[in-house]
Design an enzyme around this catalytic site. Structure first.
Site, mmCIF file in Angstrom:
data_model
loop_
_atom_site.group_PDB
_atom_site.id
_atom_site.type_symbol
_atom_site.label_atom_id
_atom_site.label_comp_id
_atom_site.label_asym_id
_atom_site.label_seq_id
_atom_site.Cartn_x
_atom_site.Cartn_y
_atom_site.Cartn_z
ATOM 1 N N ARG A 64 53.831 63.095 31.672
ATOM 2 C CA ARG A 64 55.272 63.237 31.452
ATOM 3 C C ARG A 64 55.591 63.525 29.973
ATOM 4 O O ARG A 64 56.498 64.282 29.671
ATOM 5 C CB ARG A 64 56.034 61.994 31.911
ATOM 6 C CG ARG A 64 56.046 61.827 33.397
ATOM 7 C CD ARG A 64 56.889 62.915 34.046
ATOM 8 N NE ARG A 64 56.888 62.729 35.487
ATOM 9 C CZ ARG A 64 56.773 63.699 36.363
ATOM 10 N NH1 ARG A 64 56.654 64.944 35.970
ATOM 11 N NH2 ARG A 64 56.777 63.447 37.640
ATOM 12 N N GLU B 166 54.790 67.084 29.575
ATOM 13 C CA GLU B 166 55.817 67.856 30.260
ATOM 14 C C GLU B 166 57.105 67.913 29.425
ATOM 15 O O GLU B 166 57.725 68.975 29.295
ATOM 16 C CB GLU B 166 56.108 67.220 31.624
ATOM 17 C CG GLU B 166 57.151 67.944 32.429
ATOM 18 C CD GLU B 166 57.439 67.244 33.744
ATOM 19 O OE1 GLU B 166 57.431 67.944 34.771
ATOM 20 O OE2 GLU B 166 57.681 66.016 33.750
ATOM 21 N N SER C 69 54.481 68.765 10.547
ATOM 22 C CA SER C 69 53.110 68.312 10.368
ATOM 23 C C SER C 69 52.779 67.207 11.373
ATOM 24 O O SER C 69 53.613 66.357 11.671
ATOM 25 C CB SER C 69 52.917 67.760 8.958
ATOM 26 O OG SER C 69 51.638 67.177 8.826
#
Length: 162
Positions: free
Chosen positions: A90, A93, A116
């Site tokens: 998740r 995602e 960074s």
């Protein structure tokens, strides 16, 4: 090397479990972020000499040989199978879904560059939503790094060739 890392990580996690402390508790005691403490105890970050006494005080059962091992630059790696864990899936995602918009806002606010992941702080916090339900707040705090225009006159290796 991977087997040794797994063995050391197992030992470090055992010390943490035995302490009964959360990553957030250890973070408060050491002055680090909770994610950085987790990174240290997973051998994904190097323990700095000035932080070692604070970690030793927070985890008194942490053996000196593990402290010394934690001060060696680690092999920063991950198991590709981690993506199968629902939380990690998740997170991936969410970054993939929102990534293009996040990148566009970074470029709009800062210019052509990136955030960074080395000069970087990360924390996980538990907060209450407007509906009173628990929510996860992830903070990624990374230094902005502008892309440079690649002028040959600034290329040090070229200067030595001429």
């Amino acid at each position: 090397m991977a087997e040794n890392k797994a063995f050391i990580t197992h030992q470090l996690q055992s010390v943490k479990r035995k302490s009964g402390k959360s990553y957030s508790q250890l973070a408060k005691e050491t002055g680090l972020t909770n994610v950085y403490v987790a990174q240290l105890l997973r051998r994904q970050a190097q323990l700095k000499p000035e932080t070692a006494p604070k970690l030793q005080a927070a985890l008194p059962d942490l053996p000196q040989e593990l402290i010394k091992e934690m001060m060696i630059p680690p092999l920063r790696s991950y198991d590709p199978n981690l993506i199968q864990d629902p939380t990690i899936y998740r997170l991936n995602e969410a970054v993939m879904h929102f990534g293009e918009s996040i990148k566009e806002i970074i470029n709009e606010e800062f210019g052509d560059g990136i955030m960074s992941a080395i000069d970087f702080y990360c924390s996980v916090d538990k907060v209450k939503g407007v509906d009173g339900k628990d929510r996860v707040a992830l903070v990624f705090d990374g230094k902005y790094l502008p892309h440079s225009e690649q002028k040959s006159e600034h290329m040090v290796s070229r200067l030595h060739l001429e």
